[in-house]
Design a protein around this motif. Structure first.
Motif, PDB file in Angstrom:
ATOM      1  N   ARG A 160      15.880  83.904  54.672  1.00  0.00           N
ATOM      2  CA  ARG A 160      17.244  84.425  54.764  1.00  0.00           C
ATOM      3  C   ARG A 160      17.253  85.892  55.168  1.00  0.00           C
ATOM      4  NH1 ARG A 160      21.133  86.147  50.920  1.00  0.00           N
ATOM      5  NH2 ARG A 160      19.412  86.137  49.475  1.00  0.00           N
ATOM      6  N   GLU A 161      16.316  86.635  54.594  1.00  0.00           N
ATOM      7  CA  GLU A 161      16.262  88.051  54.953  1.00  0.00           C
ATOM      8  C   GLU A 161      14.884  88.593  54.617  1.00  0.00           C
ATOM      9  OE1 GLU A 161      18.719  90.504  52.408  1.00  0.00           O
ATOM     10  OE2 GLU A 161      18.631  88.980  50.838  1.00  0.00           O
ATOM     11  N   GLY A 162      14.634  89.811  55.061  1.00  0.00           N
ATOM     12  CA  GLY A 162      13.405  90.477  54.675  1.00  0.00           C
ATOM     13  C   GLY A 162      12.484  90.778  55.844  1.00  0.00           C
ATOM     14  N   ARG A 163      11.455  91.562  55.548  1.00  0.00           N
ATOM     15  CA  ARG A 163      10.447  91.923  56.546  1.00  0.00           C
ATOM     16  C   ARG A 163       9.070  91.781  55.902  1.00  0.00           C
ATOM     17  NH1 ARG A 163      11.364  97.765  58.695  1.00  0.00           N
ATOM     18  NH2 ARG A 163      11.414  98.172  56.454  1.00  0.00           N
ATOM     19  N   ILE A 164       8.097  91.405  56.714  1.00  0.00           N
ATOM     20  CA  ILE A 164       6.713  91.368  56.249  1.00  0.00           C
ATOM     21  C   ILE A 164       5.918  92.231  57.216  1.00  0.00           C
ATOM     22  CG2 ILE A 164       4.696  89.921  55.819  1.00  0.00           C
ATOM     23  CD1 ILE A 164       6.673  87.594  55.327  1.00  0.00           C
ATOM     24  N   LEU A 165       5.620  93.440  56.822  1.00  0.00           N
ATOM     25  CA  LEU A 165       4.987  94.393  57.731  1.00  0.00           C
ATOM     26  C   LEU A 165       3.482  94.391  57.544  1.00  0.00           C
ATOM     27  CD1 LEU A 165       7.559  97.259  57.160  1.00  0.00           C
ATOM     28  CD2 LEU A 165       7.510  95.601  59.034  1.00  0.00           C
ATOM     29  N   TYR A 166       2.796  94.109  58.658  1.00  0.00           N
ATOM     30  CA  TYR A 166       1.341  94.084  58.637  1.00  0.00           C
ATOM     31  C   TYR A 166       0.840  95.335  59.343  1.00  0.00           C
ATOM     32  CZ  TYR A 166      -3.447  92.754  59.721  1.00  0.00           C
ATOM     33  OH  TYR A 166      -4.807  92.740  59.827  1.00  0.00           O
ATOM     34  N   ARG A 167      -0.087  96.064  58.721  1.00  0.00           N
ATOM     35  CA  ARG A 167      -0.559  97.321  59.309  1.00  0.00           C
ATOM     36  C   ARG A 167      -2.056  97.259  59.566  1.00  0.00           C
ATOM     37  NH1 ARG A 167       2.785 100.171  55.159  1.00  0.00           N
ATOM     38  NH2 ARG A 167       4.845 100.145  56.109  1.00  0.00           N
ATOM     39  N   LYS A 168      -2.413  97.724  60.765  1.00  0.00           N
ATOM     40  CA  LYS A 168      -3.835  97.825  61.083  1.00  0.00           C
ATOM     41  C   LYS A 168      -4.008  98.898  62.141  1.00  0.00           C
ATOM     42  CE  LYS A 168      -7.845  95.060  62.197  1.00  0.00           C
ATOM     43  NZ  LYS A 168      -8.323  93.883  62.901  1.00  0.00           N
ATOM     44  N   ASP A 169      -5.015  99.715  61.967  1.00  0.00           N
ATOM     45  CA  ASP A 169      -5.345 100.793  62.913  1.00  0.00           C
ATOM     46  C   ASP A 169      -4.113 101.610  63.291  1.00  0.00           C
ATOM     47  OD1 ASP A 169      -7.852  99.650  62.856  1.00  0.00           O
ATOM     48  OD2 ASP A 169      -7.435  98.376  64.594  1.00  0.00           O
ATOM     49  N   GLY A 170      -3.308 101.943  62.309  1.00  0.00           N
ATOM     50  CA  GLY A 170      -2.150 102.784  62.579  1.00  0.00           C
ATOM     51  C   GLY A 170      -0.981 102.077  63.228  1.00  0.00           C
ATOM     52  N   GLU A 171      -1.154 100.781  63.520  1.00  0.00           N
ATOM     53  CA  GLU A 171      -0.040 100.053  64.120  1.00  0.00           C
ATOM     54  C   GLU A 171       0.621  99.161  63.080  1.00  0.00           C
ATOM     55  OE1 GLU A 171      -0.689  98.059  67.853  1.00  0.00           O
ATOM     56  OE2 GLU A 171      -2.157  99.622  68.390  1.00  0.00           O
ATOM     57  N   GLU A 172       1.880  98.846  63.335  1.00  0.00           N
ATOM     58  CA  GLU A 172       2.614  98.041  62.369  1.00  0.00           C
ATOM     59  C   GLU A 172       3.346  96.928  63.102  1.00  0.00           C
ATOM     60  OE1 GLU A 172       5.062  99.991  59.096  1.00  0.00           O
ATOM     61  OE2 GLU A 172       6.638  99.175  60.380  1.00  0.00           O
ATOM     62  N   GLN A 173       3.272  95.712  62.568  1.00  0.00           N
ATOM     63  CA  GLN A 173       4.089  94.666  63.158  1.00  0.00           C
ATOM     64  C   GLN A 173       4.733  93.832  62.069  1.00  0.00           C
ATOM     65  OE1 GLN A 173       0.051  92.174  64.322  1.00  0.00           O
ATOM     66  NE2 GLN A 173       1.492  92.690  65.901  1.00  0.00           N
ATOM     67  N   ASP A 174       5.922  93.309  62.395  1.00  0.00           N
ATOM     68  CA  ASP A 174       6.625  92.468  61.440  1.00  0.00           C
ATOM     69  C   ASP A 174       6.207  91.023  61.696  1.00  0.00           C
ATOM     70  OD1 ASP A 174       8.340  90.983  59.887  1.00  0.00           O
ATOM     71  OD2 ASP A 174      10.094  92.227  60.326  1.00  0.00           O
ATOM     72  N   VAL A 175       5.547  90.426  60.715  1.00  0.00           N
ATOM     73  CA  VAL A 175       5.029  89.061  60.874  1.00  0.00           C
ATOM     74  C   VAL A 175       6.169  88.089  61.188  1.00  0.00           C
ATOM     75  CG1 VAL A 175       3.791  87.196  59.689  1.00  0.00           C
ATOM     76  CG2 VAL A 175       3.105  89.560  59.333  1.00  0.00           C
ATOM     77  N   LEU A 176       7.359  88.382  60.667  1.00  0.00           N
ATOM     78  CA  LEU A 176       8.487  87.481  60.884  1.00  0.00           C
ATOM     79  C   LEU A 176       8.993  87.516  62.311  1.00  0.00           C
ATOM     80  CD1 LEU A 176      10.454  88.005  57.562  1.00  0.00           C
ATOM     81  CD2 LEU A 176       8.867  86.184  58.152  1.00  0.00           C
ATOM     82  N   LEU A 177       8.607  88.568  63.068  1.00  0.00           N
ATOM     83  CA  LEU A 177       9.083  88.677  64.442  1.00  0.00           C
ATOM     84  C   LEU A 177       8.017  88.285  65.461  1.00  0.00           C
ATOM     85  CD1 LEU A 177      10.960  92.116  64.150  1.00  0.00           C
ATOM     86  CD2 LEU A 177      11.901  89.806  63.912  1.00  0.00           C
ATOM     87  N   LEU A 178       6.850  87.859  64.982  1.00  0.00           N
ATOM     88  CA  LEU A 178       5.760  87.535  65.908  1.00  0.00           C
ATOM     89  C   LEU A 178       6.098  86.309  66.754  1.00  0.00           C
ATOM     90  CD1 LEU A 178       2.579  87.950  63.664  1.00  0.00           C
ATOM     91  CD2 LEU A 178       3.308  89.427  65.544  1.00  0.00           C
ATOM     92  N   SER A 179       5.620  86.338  68.017  1.00  0.00           N
ATOM     93  CA  SER A 179       5.774  85.181  68.898  1.00  0.00           C
ATOM     94  C   SER A 179       4.760  84.119  68.486  1.00  0.00           C
ATOM     95  CB  SER A 179       5.494  85.600  70.331  1.00  0.00           C
ATOM     96  OG  SER A 179       4.135  86.016  70.418  1.00  0.00           O
ATOM     97  N   ARG A 180       4.854  82.944  69.087  1.00  0.00           N
ATOM     98  CA  ARG A 180       3.878  81.881  68.809  1.00  0.00           C
ATOM     99  C   ARG A 180       2.464  82.373  69.004  1.00  0.00           C
ATOM    100  NH1 ARG A 180       5.252  76.126  69.039  1.00  0.00           N
ATOM    101  NH2 ARG A 180       3.127  75.615  69.612  1.00  0.00           N
ATOM    102  N   GLU A 181       2.244  83.048  70.139  1.00  0.00           N
ATOM    103  CA  GLU A 181       0.900  83.546  70.448  1.00  0.00           C
ATOM    104  C   GLU A 181       0.481  84.637  69.468  1.00  0.00           C
ATOM    105  OE1 GLU A 181      -1.753  82.643  72.253  1.00  0.00           O
ATOM    106  OE2 GLU A 181      -0.415  80.903  72.269  1.00  0.00           O
ATOM    107  N   GLY A 182       1.416  85.512  69.184  1.00  0.00           N
ATOM    108  CA  GLY A 182       1.141  86.604  68.258  1.00  0.00           C
ATOM    109  C   GLY A 182       0.772  86.072  66.881  1.00  0.00           C
ATOM    110  N   LEU A 183       1.473  85.030  66.495  1.00  0.00           N
ATOM    111  CA  LEU A 183       1.255  84.426  65.193  1.00  0.00           C
ATOM    112  C   LEU A 183      -0.128  83.772  65.125  1.00  0.00           C
ATOM    113  CD1 LEU A 183       2.937  84.173  62.681  1.00  0.00           C
ATOM    114  CD2 LEU A 183       3.801  81.994  63.506  1.00  0.00           C
TER     115      LEU A 183
END
Lengths: 338, 341
Positions: free
Chosen positions: B75-98
């Motif tokens: 329903r809501e929320g963010r899951i932020l994954y951090r590595k080497d100074g970069e950050e990505q939201d797991v919930l916004l990842l594409s199929r390939e990214g996932l």
């Protein structure tokens, strides 16, 4: 001394699997006096459930005798056997599988009362079912009469299983992992309820569990029997077994158990086994079956002679050559011990 | 952020869950399995999620790698994954990214997964298959890596690699899975009930293996368990999950020794210990709540010995109650010691 209510004398049970013989229980003997409690403890495949089934007459031993009040149950006449079967009730592990899903709670509890003519009429049955439900602390009872098992929580179902076992006023209850399937918060209240039953009704309990901590709490005033690959390796009064285990397997189990206390569990002394792998029941090691893993193993002794359960101290029975020797006792007969 | 393990250490956050809510539609309404959960996972730490069945801990774990059943709705929320100074939201990842994220960055071993191997593949091929699915085709390299990892989990590679899953015991399969999880050197490993249904001595060997591979590979570990003793044994921090919410989180010693949420306190008092004296065990009255219509106010209030009027009306927020310890309870100040029976 009075006759024990349950007695196993040299009981073994084998199963055949693809023409191979599996020895599930090997020469187990113990007796339980009326009102006592004994916990059978061990890892999967140790034979504790098979033993429980033989105590409750669901399995026939391959050899040895199971006695109820001194009589071999498999030599009883029909009437005696019926009486024994009513007196010894089994509570199963899985409360989801052991209650008929198509029957209401009232029907589940009233059926044995009616079948065994323990009630005169419908009103009496209702009154008795209410009473049983209060005994297992389900209230208000009438709210549950028309419910089906699926409408109950795991803890409530297990209470109903207990109530069902109590319908026929048993003298002995064999509880096979009766509290293992429920959540921690429910487990303690179930255990407390069973403890209360044991005290108030004077029921003899044979409590089967893989959890030594649960066994410790349930049988503090009774005994614990530790089983390994079909044999009983230690049978002692609970405080002695927990605080001063004599068999190296009991000791290994106690030292391996993770405790729900970070300081305690991280500083506990651990016993290193010689091998982490449990031998197959199809191909048991000779001599003491624990010798392949035992830190006290002595070549030529442990891998040759099967140690018998022997009283080392009052209330402490152990099947281990090394532990026995520490008490100045030899478990090896004169002839083979040159 | 800092955690307290005797001295203050600056630590990096590798995963940050922010206000996550997950729901399942059911006939009676929405099952609110995860409700506004926020927490951080620090580099190299072991975080235990503890709670009873149905508390939402597995759903929470599954949502971190987006492996929720199709009917689930975030329903809501963010899951932020951090590595080497970069950050990505797991919930916004594409199929390939996932696909790249799972297993390479974050491996998850499910509950009962020791029974979920492909039964017709030898262990060796399970490793090769996993690697190929993530674009690694050099079989010899994978084999060599697998041998090394199997040795680390105290298994004999010569025997195990050529075995079929059914030829191994439950404990051995669980250790194979841990090795398989580490194959792509993920930064995060999630284990759901890693020792449940294993015998005591087998459990012990899995615990020792986990401890040694953590020391060696320094990954961050989230493990989900109903078994408090496993948390006591392995965790740096513990989060108590109740009715889809984290109700308390803190250092493992604080959680066990001075819990400030009545539910955590209840849980730690319901578990018998083998060593030590026979202490009184206190059960938590009542049963877990309905997640379709959770109780108003604090979801624990119907079972709570401390519940006040405010608890029945308002939901308490997670509040700092000690050094790095947070609890969601209006009355945490009163919960200072074990309540006598």
């Amino acid at each position: 001394m009075s006759t024990p209510i349950i007695e196993l004398a040299g009981v073994s049970r084998t199963f055949e699997q693809r023409r191979k013989i599996v020895k599930a229980v090997d020469n187990v003997s113990f007796s339980v006096n009326e009102g006592d409690v004994i916990c059978l403890v061990g890892e999967s495949g140790c034979g504790k459930t098979t033993t429980g089934k033989m105590v409750s007459g669901l399995l026939r031993p391959s050899s040895g005798e199971v006695r109820y009040r001194g009589k071999d149950i498999w030599k009883m006449n029909k009437e005696e056997f019926r009486e024994y079967r009513l007196a010894v009730q089994l509570i199963h592990q899985d409360p989801y599988a052991s209650l008929n899903p198509a029957h209401t709670i009232y029907r589940i509890l009233s059926a044995p009362l009616i079948h065994h003519k323990l009630v005169q009429d419908e009103n009496h049955a209702r009154e008795r079912v209410r009473e049983l439900m209060r005994t297992v602390e389900i209230s208000p009872p009438d709210d549950f009469f028309d419910k089906y098992p699926h409408q109950l929580s795991g803890g409530q179902r297990q209470r109903i299983s207990v109530a069902r076992a109590l319908t026929v006023n048993p003298s002995v209850i064999v509880a096979d992992e009766a509290v293992s399937m429920v959540d921690v918060s429910i487990r303690i209240s179930l255990l407390a309820m069973l403890t209360k039953l044991m005290r108030d009704l004077g029921v003899t309990f044979i409590f089967i569990t893989h959890d030594l901590a649960v066994a410790k709490y349930f049988a503090w005033e009774g005994r614990i029997a530790v089983m390994y690959l079909g044999r009983m390796v230690e049978l002692s009064r609970t405080p002695e077994l927990i605080n001063n285990p004599q068999h190296p397997y009991t000791n290994a189990l106690l030292s391996a158990i993770p405790e729900a206390d970070p300081r305690l569990t991280r500083t506990k002394e651990r016993i290193q086994l010689r091998s982490p792998d449990v031998p197959s029941l199809l191909n048991l090691p000779p001599g003491c079956t624990f010798h392949t893993r035992c830190p006290l193993y002595e070549e030529g002794l442990c891998d040759v002679h099967v140690p018998q359960l022997q009283e080392l101290e009052p209330g402490v029975d152990v099947a281990c050559h090394v532990a026995a020797r520490r008490h100045g006792i030899s478990l090896v007969g004169e002839t083979s011990n040159r | 952020m800092t955690i307290n393990d005797g001295l203050l250490v600056m630590t990096k956050t590798v995963l940050e869950v922010d206000n996550l809510s997950v729901e399942f539609p059911a006939r009676r309404g929405l099952v609110k399995a995860v409700r506004n959960v926020s927490f951080q996972l620090y580099e190299g730490e072991a975080l235990a999620l503890i709670g009873e069945s149905g508390s939402g801990k597995t759903t929470l774990g599954l949502s971190l790698v987006r492996l929720l059943p199709k009917t689930a709705r975030i329903r809501e929320g963010r899951i932020l994954y951090r590595k080497d100074g970069e950050e990505q939201d797991v919930l916004l990842l594409s199929r390939e990214g996932l696909r790249a994220f799972r297993w390479r960055e974050c491996a998850m071993v499910f509950q009962g997964a020791q029974n979920a191997f492909n039964p017709v593949l030898r262990i060796e091929d399970q490793f090769i298959d996993t690697a190929r699915a993530h674009g690694i085709r050099d079989k010899d390299k994978v084999r060599a890596e697998a041998r090394e990892l199997l040795r680390r989990v105290h298994l004999d590679p010569d025997r195990v690699l050529k075995s079929f899953p059914h030829e191994l015991s439950g404990g051995m399969r669980q250790r194979v899975l841990i090795a398989l999880g580490l194959l792509l050197k993920p930064q995060i490993v999630i284990l759901d009930e890693p020792t449940t249904a294993l015998d005591i001595l087998t459990q012990r060997s899995v615990i020792e293996v986990l401890r040694s591979v953590r020391d060696e590979f320094k990954f961050s570990l989230i493990f989900i368990s109903h078994d408090l003793s496993l948390a006591a044994e392995l965790a740096d921090r513990v989060a108590t999950v109740y009715a889809g919410k984290i109700v308390e989180i803190g250092n493992v010693f604080d959680i066990f020794e001075k819990p400030r949420h009545p539910y955590t306190q209840g849980l730690t008092q319901t578990v018998p210990t083998v060593t030590g004296e026979l202490r009184e065990l206190i059960s938590i009255p009542g049963s877990p709540p309905d997640l379709i219509e959770p109780p108003k106010g604090c979801a624990f209030n119907p079972r709570c010995p401390y519940a006040s009027e405010r608890c029945r009306q308002e939901q308490p927020p997670l509040e700092e109650v000690g050094d790095g310890q947070f609890a969601a309870c209006w009355n945490w100040r009163e919960i200072t010691e074990r309540k006598p029976l």
